[in-house]
Motif scaffolding. Sequence first.
Motif, PDB file in Angstrom:
ATOM      1  N   SER B  32       0.891  -1.279   0.062  1.00 51.56           N
ATOM      2  CA  SER B  32       0.039   0.133   0.054  1.00 51.56           C
ATOM      3  C   SER B  32       0.873   1.320   0.007  1.00 51.56           C
ATOM      4  O   SER B  32       0.505   2.234  -0.829  1.00 51.56           O
ATOM      5  N   VAL B  33       2.049   1.294   0.770  1.00 52.11           N
ATOM      6  CA  VAL B  33       2.874   2.361   0.866  1.00 52.11           C
ATOM      7  C   VAL B  33       3.476   2.427  -0.497  1.00 52.11           C
ATOM      8  O   VAL B  33       3.637   3.832  -1.051  1.00 52.11           O
ATOM      9  N   LEU B  34       3.779   1.516  -1.450  1.00 56.80           N
ATOM     10  CA  LEU B  34       4.415   1.910  -2.684  1.00 56.80           C
ATOM     11  C   LEU B  34       3.416   2.415  -3.585  1.00 56.80           C
ATOM     12  O   LEU B  34       3.669   3.245  -4.349  1.00 56.80           O
ATOM     13  N   GLU B  35       2.167   1.977  -3.547  1.00 52.74           N
ATOM     14  CA  GLU B  35       1.010   2.423  -4.285  1.00 52.74           C
ATOM     15  C   GLU B  35       0.769   3.721  -3.926  1.00 52.74           C
ATOM     16  O   GLU B  35       0.709   4.756  -5.110  1.00 52.74           O
ATOM     17  N   LEU B  36       0.876   4.253  -2.920  1.00 47.71           N
ATOM     18  CA  LEU B  36       0.689   5.656  -2.474  1.00 47.71           C
ATOM     19  C   LEU B  36       1.983   6.503  -2.855  1.00 47.71           C
ATOM     20  O   LEU B  36       1.540   7.721  -3.605  1.00 47.71           O
ATOM     21  N   LEU B  37       3.199   6.038  -3.026  1.00 46.69           N
ATOM     22  CA  LEU B  37       4.224   6.581  -3.463  1.00 46.69           C
ATOM     23  C   LEU B  37       4.234   6.919  -5.041  1.00 46.69           C
ATOM     24  O   LEU B  37       4.834   7.818  -5.427  1.00 46.69           O
ATOM     25  N   SER B  38       3.580   5.900  -5.595  1.00 47.99           N
ATOM     26  CA  SER B  38       3.588   5.981  -6.883  1.00 47.99           C
ATOM     27  C   SER B  38       2.305   6.799  -7.400  1.00 47.99           C
ATOM     28  O   SER B  38       1.842   6.743  -8.590  1.00 47.99           O
ATOM     29  N   SER B  39       1.725   7.359  -6.482  1.00 45.57           N
ATOM     30  CA  SER B  39       0.248   8.007  -6.993  1.00 45.57           C
ATOM     31  C   SER B  39       0.245   9.310  -6.830  1.00 45.57           C
ATOM     32  O   SER B  39       1.244  10.201  -6.456  1.00 45.57           O
ATOM     33  N   ASP B  40      -0.666  10.239  -7.131  1.00 44.48           N
ATOM     34  CA  ASP B  40      -0.809  11.700  -7.041  1.00 44.48           C
ATOM     35  C   ASP B  40      -0.914  12.138  -5.437  1.00 44.48           C
ATOM     36  O   ASP B  40      -0.951  13.236  -5.219  1.00 44.48           O
ATOM     37  N   THR B  82       0.454  -7.467  12.491  1.00 41.76           N
ATOM     38  CA  THR B  82       2.000  -7.111  12.435  1.00 41.76           C
ATOM     39  C   THR B  82       2.413  -6.351  10.976  1.00 41.76           C
ATOM     40  O   THR B  82       1.768  -6.548  10.393  1.00 41.76           O
ATOM     41  N   ASN B  83       3.356  -5.781  11.283  1.00 41.62           N
ATOM     42  CA  ASN B  83       3.733  -4.776   9.911  1.00 41.62           C
ATOM     43  C   ASN B  83       5.517  -4.885  10.025  1.00 41.62           C
ATOM     44  O   ASN B  83       5.979  -4.578  10.817  1.00 41.62           O
ATOM     45  N   THR B  84       5.749  -5.566   8.964  1.00 40.71           N
ATOM     46  CA  THR B  84       7.252  -5.750   8.919  1.00 40.71           C
ATOM     47  C   THR B  84       7.898  -4.900   8.142  1.00 40.71           C
ATOM     48  O   THR B  84       9.110  -4.834   7.682  1.00 40.71           O
ATOM     49  N   THR B  85       7.153  -3.871   7.373  1.00 40.90           N
ATOM     50  CA  THR B  85       7.673  -3.210   5.927  1.00 40.90           C
ATOM     51  C   THR B  85       7.372  -1.740   6.174  1.00 40.90           C
ATOM     52  O   THR B  85       8.518  -1.165   6.221  1.00 40.90           O
ATOM     53  N   ALA B  86       6.522  -1.068   6.249  1.00 38.46           N
ATOM     54  CA  ALA B  86       6.303   0.260   5.929  1.00 38.46           C
ATOM     55  C   ALA B  86       4.872   0.729   6.234  1.00 38.46           C
ATOM     56  O   ALA B  86       3.788   0.044   6.502  1.00 38.46           O
ATOM     57  N   LEU B  87       4.982   1.901   6.778  1.00 40.76           N
ATOM     58  CA  LEU B  87       3.746   2.751   7.251  1.00 40.76           C
ATOM     59  C   LEU B  87       3.961   4.209   6.900  1.00 40.76           C
ATOM     60  O   LEU B  87       4.728   4.858   6.917  1.00 40.76           O
ATOM     61  N   ALA B  88       2.876   4.984   6.304  1.00 36.65           N
ATOM     62  CA  ALA B  88       2.895   6.241   5.982  1.00 36.65           C
ATOM     63  C   ALA B  88       1.653   7.145   6.316  1.00 36.65           C
ATOM     64  O   ALA B  88       0.697   6.207   6.788  1.00 36.65           O
TER      65      ALA B  88
END
Lengths: 252, 252
Positions: B32-40, B82-88
């Motif tokens: 989800s964080v990668l989707e956010l970063l590649s969006s507007d 659990t979250n082992t990756t990212a949060l924005a």
Amino acid sequence: MISKALGKYVQSLHQKKYRQRHGAFLVEGGKSVLELLSSDLEAEHVLVTAEFVAQHRAHLPAHLALTISTEYELTQLGTLATNTTALAVARLPAEKPLPATLPETGLLLALDEVRDPGNLGTLLRLADWYGLPGVVLSPGCADAYSPKTVAATMGAFARVHVWERDLAAWLPTLPAVVGVFGADLQGDNVHRLTLRPSGVLVMGSESHGLTPAVESCLTRRLHIPRGATGGAESLNVAISAAILLDNFFRNQ
Amino acid sequence: MISKALGKYVQSLHQKKYRQRHGAFLVEGGKSVLELLSSDLEAEHVLVTAEFVAQHRAHLPAHLALTISTEYELTQLGTLATNTTALAVARLPAEKPLPATLPETGLLLALDEVRDPGNLGTLLRLADWYGLPGVVLSPGCADAYSPKTVAATMGAFARVHVWERDLAAWLPTLPAVVGVFGADLQGDNVHRLTLRPSGVLVMGSESHGLTPAVESCLTRRLHIPRGATGGAESLNVAISAAILLDNFFRNQ
């Protein structure tokens, strides 16, 4: 009044190990309990609030032994956040033989490692809507009789036949004439096909799709077209199954 | 290292009240964080594990300020088990004007009191798959930016336009030529119609269907045929919407 032994027994059925040991499973909430009581499944214990009995007396079989309970007791014994109506213990149905002629005369849904009980329950409900002769589960699927699955079926647990099969071993035993269908982004556009409800539709897990051994058993790959400006990479497994099933049943 | 103030801010965004006050929402998990970063959408804070950075350096914009965090911190601050990756933390997008011509030139999905965030997220993902111009939510719907909804969209939150409208007030303002479609057991069999993706498809809450005021705005009632031997009384709202949308998009 619920005895300590009954309470312990009910709570043990939260776990698959005890459901298998006792050959029983939990049915929670008034709607699901009424579906159970109007089905062929056997109810072993039925715990209800006095209010629920007063409201549904007409639908409760006269011979049925009811244990009157409080909302607090039902909630304590079950898995729902609150249960103000009813909870039952039902016998696990014996697996009926899977008729060898079935996939020629009807469409079976086969699920390969669908591990989410909510998705599994939604898929069983869908099988019930289309009147499929049953659903074949790989051993890695969620338990069809876990409380979460049963709740998500919205009553379909009481009607849908379920079989467990090693799909990679079972699918190759089917007659060559039986279509084994699966979703594939490179498959044939379902909007351009005339599908009939016969054969096996195999759906894989959301994160990994079909396991390679099952994937190699497909005889027909189907593709759900995405909108021309669509962005999502994929659809939820139950959503995909719903669209595919509607395409199988539209040409009757 | 996460400051106490940032931690408190992130945790406040679990609640709608604070999301509205701060104009921001949480995005959890690497995908989800990668989707956010590649969006507007605008990312305000990006908290990541060192491992995640190493794996995805190519997809992380060079100018982006990252806060390196532990899995424990991400899990503590977020809502996932659990979250082992990212949060924005992302800025809530400003609601764009809803073009008056839209329902003539494209199909909008309108949701009437869909209160379950999982269902809402699945519906937004579906809107993204079909490339709908957007989704109109009644004020009684679940929050499109709650953590559960965002997770269920599987990334679609970053692409799908959302508007909030009192449907019973908005639908009557549409030009008479715009079709207002809804599901109805007594409606027309969708398999016998040739639908085009234009107008508004209104879906109601699972337990209560459409509210009466919205129901009276429908100009076309659609029915998904149940299998001849089907047992289920109804389908899940997202499942029904999926089947209907596939029927709108099959005649392009």
